[in-house]
Design an enzyme around this catalytic site. Sequence first.
Site, PDB file in Angstrom:
ATOM      1  N   ARG A  58      40.591  -3.843  39.112  1.00  0.00           N
ATOM      2  CA  ARG A  58      39.530  -3.984  40.106  1.00  0.00           C
ATOM      3  C   ARG A  58      38.386  -3.041  39.760  1.00  0.00           C
ATOM      4  O   ARG A  58      38.597  -1.875  39.403  1.00  0.00           O
ATOM      5  CB  ARG A  58      40.048  -3.668  41.518  1.00  0.00           C
ATOM      6  CG  ARG A  58      40.996  -4.712  42.098  1.00  0.00           C
ATOM      7  CD  ARG A  58      40.248  -5.999  42.411  1.00  0.00           C
ATOM      8  NE  ARG A  58      41.060  -6.951  43.154  1.00  0.00           N
ATOM      9  CZ  ARG A  58      41.772  -7.927  42.613  1.00  0.00           C
ATOM     10  NH1 ARG A  58      41.799  -8.057  41.290  1.00  0.00           N
ATOM     11  NH2 ARG A  58      42.461  -8.755  43.371  1.00  0.00           N
ATOM     12  N   GLU A 116      31.145  -6.275  42.155  1.00  0.00           N
ATOM     13  CA  GLU A 116      31.071  -7.668  41.678  1.00  0.00           C
ATOM     14  C   GLU A 116      30.664  -8.597  42.822  1.00  0.00           C
ATOM     15  O   GLU A 116      31.062  -8.397  43.959  1.00  0.00           O
ATOM     16  CB  GLU A 116      32.447  -8.110  41.156  1.00  0.00           C
ATOM     17  CG  GLU A 116      32.860  -7.505  39.844  1.00  0.00           C
ATOM     18  CD  GLU A 116      34.269  -7.967  39.447  1.00  0.00           C
ATOM     19  OE1 GLU A 116      34.799  -8.928  40.048  1.00  0.00           O
ATOM     20  OE2 GLU A 116      34.848  -7.354  38.551  1.00  0.00           O
ATOM     21  N   HIS A 164      35.536 -10.454  34.602  1.00  0.00           N
ATOM     22  CA  HIS A 164      36.754 -10.561  35.416  1.00  0.00           C
ATOM     23  C   HIS A 164      37.558 -11.809  35.035  1.00  0.00           C
ATOM     24  O   HIS A 164      37.932 -12.618  35.882  1.00  0.00           O
ATOM     25  CB  HIS A 164      36.398 -10.585  36.910  1.00  0.00           C
ATOM     26  CG  HIS A 164      37.529 -10.164  37.797  1.00  0.00           C
ATOM     27  ND1 HIS A 164      37.340  -9.595  39.032  1.00  0.00           N
ATOM     28  CD2 HIS A 164      38.881 -10.236  37.641  1.00  0.00           C
ATOM     29  CE1 HIS A 164      38.503  -9.339  39.609  1.00  0.00           C
ATOM     30  NE2 HIS A 164      39.459  -9.719  38.771  1.00  0.00           N
TER      31      HIS A 164
END
Length: 374
Positions: free
Chosen positions: A207, A236, A253
């Site tokens: 993350r 993000e 990601h």
Amino acid sequence: MKLLADENMPYVQELFADWAEVVTCPGRDMTPEQLRDVDVLLVRSITRVDEALLANAQQLSFVGTATIGCDHIDTDLLARRGIAFASAPGCNKVAVGDYVLAALLKVAEHKGWQLAEKTLAVVGVGNTGSQVAARARALGMKVLLCDPPKAQLDPTAFVELAQALTADIVSFHVPFTREGQHATWHLLDEPAIAALHGEQVLINACRGDVWDNAALLQRQQGSAPLTLVMDVWEHEPAVLAPLVPHVLLATPHIAGYSLEGKARGTFALYCALCELQHRAPSMSPEQLLPPPAIAAVHLHDTLDQALIARLVRLVYDIEQDDQAFRAALGKPGFFDDLRKHYPQRRELGSLQLINQNQAAQELGFKVSLPVADS
């Protein structure tokens, strides 16, 4: 039954269309109005399932996330409203292992390293972290494990974060939490970043908010920059663009975005919903996947680092993801567009190495010995 799913989830039609009306949309743009007459909601990590999103969801009876982490889901709210919930732990662990292995090999090429001479610290030893540790050991690396919650049960198997941060390479695989004894928000903060030495490598495939990106930028602009591999970014889909030129590998990601991993995620939710509705599953994940472009390779050379790198690139070339990221950086919606249009990527296990042994299997490949002539 009406089912609303993130448009980036594969095989939703194949698994659910024969018993549900299936509607898909961008996961980041789901609205309360869309959920007004929905019975089943299937999401990924970019959709925040909370009170606001479910304001009009009076018919909703099941929420599933095709991810390991659940920090984007208000599970307490679902429990209070009697809405069944399922996630997909482990669905993309193999893909993340592939991604980090590819990154390690690129780092080694960049720095002129033999990985067998280096130490890797894995911070967070769950599904994905365990995969990364196994790949590193197969490369001959010394592996340090750091996982404070697990260390409470077996202190001898784990090191403290301070020791982990002395390793040549540190790879992060923790869930994102803001509160509690083991909160991970800015786990890598400004003091920790400042204390690292310039030869170290950091990898983040969990993350983005686990790292303080602003502090990283400050470090990278100094005299002793680190070598960074970043698949995830703080805030993000916004990306701290000035940081990107200081990152060796930058991706949007997608560490867990193998076709197999996505199929496992959707299939896990399919099985959970089948169980809830007392239906017998009528398909298997293997039935969903197409044959790989390259299914087998005969090898006659010793499996050294250079050959491993060639074989990994044959299945997954991480540099192509990095190049696509840099080319799109700054364009409106580039981050989600890259994820939405991500090319089909297979796992290393789709490639069978003939005339290989257990070591190749531990790297993630399928192996088999040739059949002797009779």
